[in-house]
Design an enzyme around this catalytic site. Structure first.
Site, PDB file in Angstrom:
ATOM      1  N   PHE A 138       0.832  -1.205   0.000  1.00  0.00           N
ATOM      2  CA  PHE A 138       0.000   0.000   0.000  1.00  0.00           C
ATOM      3  C   PHE A 138       0.860   1.246   0.000  1.00  0.00           C
ATOM      4  O   PHE A 138       1.852   1.326   0.727  1.00  0.00           O
ATOM      5  CB  PHE A 138      -0.844   0.077   1.277  1.00  0.00           C
ATOM      6  CG  PHE A 138      -1.776  -1.068   1.498  1.00  0.00           C
ATOM      7  CD1 PHE A 138      -1.333  -2.232   2.118  1.00  0.00           C
ATOM      8  CD2 PHE A 138      -3.102  -0.979   1.119  1.00  0.00           C
ATOM      9  CE1 PHE A 138      -2.193  -3.289   2.344  1.00  0.00           C
ATOM     10  CE2 PHE A 138      -3.977  -2.032   1.346  1.00  0.00           C
ATOM     11  CZ  PHE A 138      -3.531  -3.186   1.948  1.00  0.00           C
ATOM     12  N   ASP A 139       0.450   2.232  -0.750  1.00  0.00           N
ATOM     13  CA  ASP A 139       0.994   3.577  -0.593  1.00  0.00           C
ATOM     14  C   ASP A 139       0.370   4.134   0.684  1.00  0.00           C
ATOM     15  O   ASP A 139      -0.644   3.625   1.167  1.00  0.00           O
ATOM     16  CB  ASP A 139       0.619   4.405  -1.828  1.00  0.00           C
ATOM     17  CG  ASP A 139       1.064   5.844  -1.703  1.00  0.00           C
ATOM     18  OD1 ASP A 139       0.403   6.723  -2.285  1.00  0.00           O
ATOM     19  OD2 ASP A 139       2.081   6.123  -1.017  1.00  0.00           O
ATOM     20  N   GLY A 140       0.964   5.183   1.240  1.00  0.00           N
ATOM     21  CA  GLY A 140       0.431   5.722   2.493  1.00  0.00           C
ATOM     22  C   GLY A 140      -0.647   6.763   2.262  1.00  0.00           C
ATOM     23  O   GLY A 140      -1.837   6.524   2.443  1.00  0.00           O
TER      24      GLY A 140
ATOM     25  N   PHE B 263      -1.239  -0.760  -4.228  1.00  0.00           N
ATOM     26  CA  PHE B 263      -2.227   0.309  -4.355  1.00  0.00           C
ATOM     27  C   PHE B 263      -1.565   1.670  -4.246  1.00  0.00           C
ATOM     28  O   PHE B 263      -0.902   1.965  -3.255  1.00  0.00           O
ATOM     29  CB  PHE B 263      -3.272   0.209  -3.241  1.00  0.00           C
ATOM     30  CG  PHE B 263      -4.086  -1.049  -3.273  1.00  0.00           C
ATOM     31  CD1 PHE B 263      -3.796  -2.097  -2.420  1.00  0.00           C
ATOM     32  CD2 PHE B 263      -5.142  -1.183  -4.164  1.00  0.00           C
ATOM     33  CE1 PHE B 263      -4.540  -3.256  -2.442  1.00  0.00           C
ATOM     34  CE2 PHE B 263      -5.901  -2.338  -4.199  1.00  0.00           C
ATOM     35  CZ  PHE B 263      -5.600  -3.386  -3.333  1.00  0.00           C
TER      36      PHE B 263
END
Lengths: 279, 384
Positions: free
Chosen positions: B229-231, B346
């Site tokens: 995941f991106d943050g 993502f």
């Protein structure tokens, strides 16, 4: 109207008066009040309106079209007052009902058979099951919780009943279904075929988009292969399906709430209250 | 093709089986409970028949869970399979021709699409979960939700069988919006090729992302599901992105420092990380912490020494964690992703997604937040 019909049409659908009219509003009437008090129920009205739209579109394409829907109303055990009211209300609300039959409770089946009814619609699943058992096509008039009228008549066929083979249906006895129930499923499949062939002819007169008729298949607990088998069978019967759903045991009502069908053919499969004894 | 009434093989006997003896563990008690639940599901027109409900035996004791108990992943046909040829027919020749083409090629299965490895990995996790918790409904449930017409149904089902996928649930909506069905299925994640549908889903609070096919594909693990995941604007809200875009890097750092102890707001994929965490804990409980078949990664352009702290504190406050947190301080994400080889990554910025896809990593775009209005320009991608 009678002379225009040839052997392919019309597609006669029978409704019961207590599905069309709110019984409370009827019983509240006395001889002295207005005759236009019987209030039609939303779900039946949306159905009739949807049927009317299909008919209009069919006639648009072919003025002498004979394969049209015809809705008849059956009223069991009515007093004279109520009879009058029903007739008046049908006129008042502009409901396209071709005939109204008043009969005794026991005469229901006869009335259906004599008039070559192609589909008996009821909100009462016991009624549907009983009628199916005799071999008369019957389906559930599904609850439309919203008021809005879809400009499409939506019919759902049971992928389970159509997709299961004869042998699989027989082996259902291993799971607690009684002989009678299994016989009913087989009857249901035959009935569905009759109806499917006719509806298929209607459906083909419209293209993929903007069709006033939408055909759906719902497989509640068969596998995807049962669903594939149902799709193929329907295609053989001349009916192309628009929407298909395979639930593999997930609860039906959330999905049905999105599909919002008018006519739900479940073959009596989901009216199994006796099965509680077997679990 | 013989019907074996006991051992139900997929594709042979379509009947759902009750399994009083098989994997369903306790018979009477749980059945009655479940039956009650079913009968209480609203004034449903279709009460489920008791014994034949949802217990099915497919290839040895597998049954399909109730949607609200499972982690439901809805995928569209265009991301599960490759349908570029058919898409072209649709775009160039219209729907009637498209449907005719599909029916003609009914017996030709589609090739795997961008979401295929992800789905296969989900199934691998499921088989591990079933071994450890044979009666549990907390599994991944994959539903095919496509706005294709049912005409294409037979080809899709043939393809599912061909690739041996355990997908028994689908909705072919014949052109109507699939969003209502996503809610009916209690969808936890929706993957599609259509950005509009994905945005609609996000607006309804359903985690969703668009996927793209790439020609290059790096190999991914077949035994461990890896989700990255991106943050910002994925797990977290786009609050900090907004500051960065409006006021630049320095202001961003200042803001993060001042607000170090204020939690970030949640983003669209937070819920999905949460359900992954729940499943991970089930493995830990049975002693599989080190070799857990699910592994999660945070891959962020934030920097570990400064702005990253707020991200970590937020995750901790939420009771969530990722197995690995990679703070890139603005370095390109591609090489990192190549190392991780996630089954899905993502990100809210198309630029990063494209970069990842070019390198052969499987990336999905989450069209959420300020980055959609002000797409990133290559030259200004400095550290955060």
């Amino acid at each position: 109207m009678e002379d225009e019909k040839n052997h392919t049409g019309p597609l006669m659908i029978a409704l019961q008066y207590n599905d069309l009219f709110d019984l409370d509003s009827i019983s509240a009437m006395t001889a002295s009040t207005n005759t236009d008090d019987a209030v039609p129920k939303d779900r039946a009205v949306t159905f009739i309106k949807a049927v009317q739209i299909v008919n209009e579109r069919l006639v648009e394409q072919n003025k002498t079209e004979s394969l049209l829907f015809e809705v008849i109303l059956i009223a069991k055990e009515c007093s004279e007052e109520i009879k009058m009211n029903i007739v008046e209300s049908v006129k008042y609300y502009g409901l396209e009902i071709v005939k109204i039959f008043f009969c005794k409770k026991e005469e229901l089946i006869n009335t259906l058979q004599l008039n070559n009814v192609k589909l008996f619609l009821s909100t009462d699943k016991d009624d549907v099951y009983e009628v199916l058992h005799i071999g008369i096509p019957a389906a559930v008039l599904y609850e439309q919780s919203d008021d809005h009228v879809l400009n499409q008549l939506k019919v759902i066929f049971s992928g389970d009943v159509i997709g299961f083979s004869e042998d699989s249906l027989d082996s259902l006895s291993d799971f607690g279904f009684s002989e009678t129930q299994i016989e009913t499923f087989k009857e249901a499949k035959i009935c569905m075929k009759e109806f499917a062939v006719l509806i298929g002819q209607m459906r083909r007169k419209f293209g993929q988009e903007n069709s006033p008729l939408c055909i759906c298949v719902l497989t509640a607990w068969g596998s995807t292969n049962v669903c594939a088998s149902a799709l193929k069978t329907l295609r053989e019967w001349g009916l192309d399906v628009d929407e298909a759903f395979c639930l593999a045991g997930a609860p039906c009502s959330p999905i049905l709430a999105v599909v919002k069908p008018h006519i739900l053919w479940d073959g009596g499969l989901h009216n199994m209250r006796d099965l509680s004894a077997h679990s | 093709m013989s019907l074996d009434p006991v051992q139900v093989m997929k594709g042979q006997d379509p009947l759902p089986k009750t399994c009083p003896s098989a994997s369903n563990g306790d018979s009477k008690a749980s059945w009655d409970d479940n039956k009650d639940i079913h009968e209480n599901v609203g004034s449903t027109k279709k009460p489920k028949p008791g014994p034949v409900r949802r217990a099915r035996k497919v290839e040895g004791g597998i049954f399909f869970p109730k949607p609200e108990n499972a982690v439901t992943i809805a995928v569209s046909s265009r991301v599960l399979f490759r349908t570029e040829k058919e898409q072209k027919v649709f775009e160039q020749k219209g729907i009637e021709e498209y449907l005719r083409y599909q029916v003609e090629h009914e017996n030709e299965p589609f090739a795997p699409g961008p979401a295929f490895p992800f789905v296969k990995a989900l199934e691998a996790v499921n088989s591990q979960l079933r071994k450890l918790y044979p009666d549990s409904e907390e599994l991944f449930d994959i539903v095919l939700v496509t706005y294709n017409h049912a005409h294409v149904g037979i080809r899709l089902i043939n393809t599912i069988n061909y690739h041996n996928l355990f997908i028994e649930r689908f909705c072919m909506t014949g052109g109507s919006s699939p969003i209502g069905y996503l809610k009916a299925w209690h969808t936890n994640l929706y993957l599609s090729a259509d950005t509009e549908k994905v945005q609609e889903a996000l607006a309804e609070g359903i985690a969703a992302a668009t996927m793209f096919m790439s020609e290059k594909q790096i190999e991914v693990s077949e035994t461990q599901l890896r989700v990255a995941f991106d943050g910002d604007a994925v797990l977290f809200s786009d609050e900090s992105e907004r500051i960065f875009k409006a006021h630049g890097l320095d202001k961003f750092f200042e803001h993060e420092r001042e607000n170090e102890n204020t939690l970030l707001d949640h983003g669209p994929l937070k819920g999905f990380l949460e359900v992954l965490g729940k499943l991970q804990k089930k493995f830990y409980a049975k002693g599989h912490r080190l070799d857990c078949p699910i592994r999660t990664y945070l891959v962020t352009a934030r920097s570990a020494a400064s702005s990253g702290i707020r991200a970590l504190k937020t995750l901790r406050a939420w009771g969530l964690e990722t197995d690995e947190a990679l703070f890139l301080a603005g370095a390109p994400k591609g090489p990192m992703l190549e190392k991780i080889r996630p089954h899905i990554y993502f990100d809210d910025q198309m630029f990063h997604v494209e970069g990842a896809v070019e390198m052969g990593a499987i990336a999905a775009h989450v069209p959420y937040g300020i980055a959609q209005k002000y797409p990133h320009k290559k030259s200004t991608n400095t550290g955060k």
